[in-house]
Design an enzyme around this catalytic site. Sequence first.
Site, mmCIF file in Angstrom:
data_model
loop_
_atom_site.group_PDB
_atom_site.id
_atom_site.type_symbol
_atom_site.label_atom_id
_atom_site.label_comp_id
_atom_site.label_asym_id
_atom_site.label_seq_id
_atom_site.Cartn_x
_atom_site.Cartn_y
_atom_site.Cartn_z
ATOM 1 N N ARG A 1 0.829 -1.201 0.000
ATOM 2 C CA ARG A 1 0.000 0.000 0.000
ATOM 3 C C ARG A 1 0.863 1.252 0.000
ATOM 4 O O ARG A 1 1.952 1.268 0.586
ATOM 5 C CB ARG A 1 -0.953 -0.016 1.209
ATOM 6 N N ASP B 1 -15.193 3.075 2.657
ATOM 7 C CA ASP B 1 -15.200 1.680 3.099
ATOM 8 C C ASP B 1 -16.497 0.960 2.750
ATOM 9 O O ASP B 1 -16.544 -0.277 2.762
ATOM 10 C CB ASP B 1 -14.960 1.594 4.613
#
Length: 445
Positions: free
Chosen positions: A126, A324
């Site tokens: 990431r 999310d």
Amino acid sequence: MPAPQVAVIRGPAQQLSGRVRVPGDKSVSHRLAMLAALADGESEIEGFLEAADCLSTLACLSKLGVRARLEGGRLRVLGRGLRGLEEPGDVLDAGNSGTTMRLLAGILAGQPFFSVLTGDDSLRRRPMDRIVRPLGAMGAHIMGRAGDRFAPLAIRGGNLRATCYRSPVASAQVKSAVLLAGLYADGPTTVVEPAPSRDHTERLLRGLGVSVETWVDAEGGFAARVIPPAKLPPIRARVPGDFSSAAFWVAAAVIHPNAQVTIDGVGLNPTRTGFLDVLKMMGAEVGAEVTGEAAGEPVGIITARSSHLKPAEVGGRLIPRLIDELPLVALVACFADGITVIRDAAELRVKESDRLAGVAEGLSRLGVEVRELPDGLVITGPARLAAAELDARGDHRLAMAWAIAGLTAAGETRIVGAESVAVSYPAFWETLVQLAGPVARLVPA
């Protein structure tokens, strides 16, 4: 992380009904633990999320000399003060938690010692340059792999300069990393974002008496500024229920033909509740009522029931408020009468997995007409879901989204990587059975 598991969902569930509570908010739990570690004296936090990501934060703090005890959701932390952390004797492992790595990097940037942050395979893929750049501009020396883009991160901190950083992305993790580093700067530190992101850090700092200002600047940017305090007082707080966890049951209710679900004690911070706005755009029968406050956050009740859904266009400044929940937006769109388009969501490609690709693959396996865009998805509904074998790709949010899909699909849906729910919601499977009956079981992979 538990041993590899496969979840088997035998659908469709006859009904979804009940009243539940969800675990403590993951974002707030991380931040409270870190701020308690920097406070003077003992803090006590009720409802702390006992999930893998937040336990990674506690493990890192322990290596920095912080004493903490967690029992039954009650966390006690003996704070060491803003300048009392110890140089770690070993590498700090953030596990799968991007929040742990990025926020802790902000704190470590202000420490006059050397530290190294790493994580699991997923976290090491990431992007970390988005925090390395602003923290470096403040005077921290940070090195990482591939031109400082990826962890492990080696940090030599201290002597930070005040800065005004204009972030190219709206990210609560980037903003929080810079604001936490700003606690150690030689003057006010400002972060400007292109859209408003979660403001948990600002709320908690204000609650501790820290001077935090927010405004919209002349260029339309969303700014937050912190003035470094002399010290932080100990914390007494209760963590609100996690909205992102509640969102799975909300989605399940609106797509199921025989459902009514109530979730109590949920955090209703408006920077987190974009999913509710999208559902209302789609005609869903969902409501939310604020009934109190916890840790500086509005808290209340969400109710959701079976709904007739219409398509929507989702993008722009709404995206950071539901980042999310976008896999759930895509799932709900499968039941809408028409074409739903999700755009401006390229950030999903650098989460625990490439969530855009994962969602597109999973929906296609379920029999949905879906097209992947560089920054989003196009979903054609309504679809009749067909049971399938789905891969969670090691991503907790995909594992839970596919479980919700399985509640409406005829036949046996198998979810590979079901153990990943432990990252944020260890009791997920128990709550599913509570609402839907004995339709799910876990088997070894």
